[in-house]
Write a protein that holds these residues in place. Structure first.
Motif, mmCIF file in Angstrom:
data_model
loop_
_atom_site.group_PDB
_atom_site.id
_atom_site.type_symbol
_atom_site.label_atom_id
_atom_site.label_comp_id
_atom_site.label_asym_id
_atom_site.label_seq_id
_atom_site.Cartn_x
_atom_site.Cartn_y
_atom_site.Cartn_z
ATOM 1 N N TYR A 5 10.732 -0.514 6.447
ATOM 2 C CA TYR A 5 11.075 0.377 5.244
ATOM 3 C C TYR A 5 11.518 -0.820 4.332
ATOM 4 O O TYR A 5 12.047 -1.775 5.031
ATOM 5 N N ASP A 6 11.567 -0.456 3.121
ATOM 6 C CA ASP A 6 12.366 -1.566 2.204
ATOM 7 C C ASP A 6 13.634 -1.913 2.586
ATOM 8 O O ASP A 6 14.437 -0.973 2.865
ATOM 9 N N GLN A 21 10.614 2.993 0.562
ATOM 10 C CA GLN A 21 9.410 3.357 1.034
ATOM 11 C C GLN A 21 9.104 2.876 2.370
ATOM 12 O O GLN A 21 10.011 2.106 3.095
ATOM 13 N N TYR A 23 6.884 2.266 5.839
ATOM 14 C CA TYR A 23 5.402 1.802 6.224
ATOM 15 C C TYR A 23 5.417 1.827 7.828
ATOM 16 O O TYR A 23 6.173 1.870 8.427
ATOM 17 N N ARG A 24 4.162 1.958 8.074
ATOM 18 C CA ARG A 24 3.578 1.850 9.595
ATOM 19 C C ARG A 24 2.681 0.760 9.897
ATOM 20 O O ARG A 24 1.514 0.885 9.136
ATOM 21 N N GLY A 26 2.411 -1.977 8.022
ATOM 22 C CA GLY A 26 1.880 -2.188 6.610
ATOM 23 C C GLY A 26 1.391 -1.191 5.829
ATOM 24 O O GLY A 26 1.084 -1.474 4.572
ATOM 25 N N LYS A 27 0.874 0.021 6.333
ATOM 26 C CA LYS A 27 0.178 1.010 5.604
ATOM 27 C C LYS A 27 1.517 1.872 5.089
ATOM 28 O O LYS A 27 2.606 2.559 5.987
ATOM 29 N N ARG A 28 1.522 2.158 3.575
ATOM 30 C CA ARG A 28 2.542 3.168 3.376
ATOM 31 C C ARG A 28 2.364 4.791 3.781
ATOM 32 O O ARG A 28 1.421 5.084 3.994
ATOM 33 N N LEU A 29 3.504 5.144 4.463
ATOM 34 C CA LEU A 29 3.454 6.323 4.856
ATOM 35 C C LEU A 29 4.274 7.477 3.990
ATOM 36 O O LEU A 29 3.802 8.558 3.920
ATOM 37 N N ARG A 31 8.285 8.014 1.559
ATOM 38 C CA ARG A 31 9.460 7.369 1.328
ATOM 39 C C ARG A 31 10.714 8.348 1.665
ATOM 40 O O ARG A 31 10.234 9.542 1.713
ATOM 41 N N TRP A 53 3.205 10.067 1.485
ATOM 42 C CA TRP A 53 2.054 9.237 0.600
ATOM 43 C C TRP A 53 0.851 9.980 0.974
ATOM 44 O O TRP A 53 0.358 10.086 1.759
#
Length: 82
Positions: A5-6, A21, A23-24, A26-29, A31, A53
């Protein structure tokens, strides 16, 4: 599968919230949104909500969570089961 996460909270769409945000690999899940309530003379309250997302939009999900880790786990879990 690594969940990241960010590093920093970014300002939300209003003065009472901020977002990170999630991610898994590198893919956005989605937030996690942090909410803060500050009433004069009262204690400051903080809680978290999640948004997944979906098709280029953040879709709010039901529920409120008392800590960031619990909300983070819900974002990751939702995306595994759906």
């Amino acid at each position: 599968m690594s969940i990241t996460y960010d590093e920093e909270w970014k300002p939300g769409s209003d003065k009472h919230s901020s977002v990170r945000q999630v991610y898994r690999d590198g893919k956005r899940l989605g937030r996690v949104r942090s909410w803060k309530a500050e009433d004069p003379g009262e204690l400051t309250g903080e809680w978290f909500t999640i948004e997944r997302w979906e098709k280029g939009l953040h879709v709010p999900q039901e529920g409120m969570y008392v800590d960031f880790q619990e909300a983070l786990e819900r974002v990751a879990l939702y995306n595994v089961t759906h």
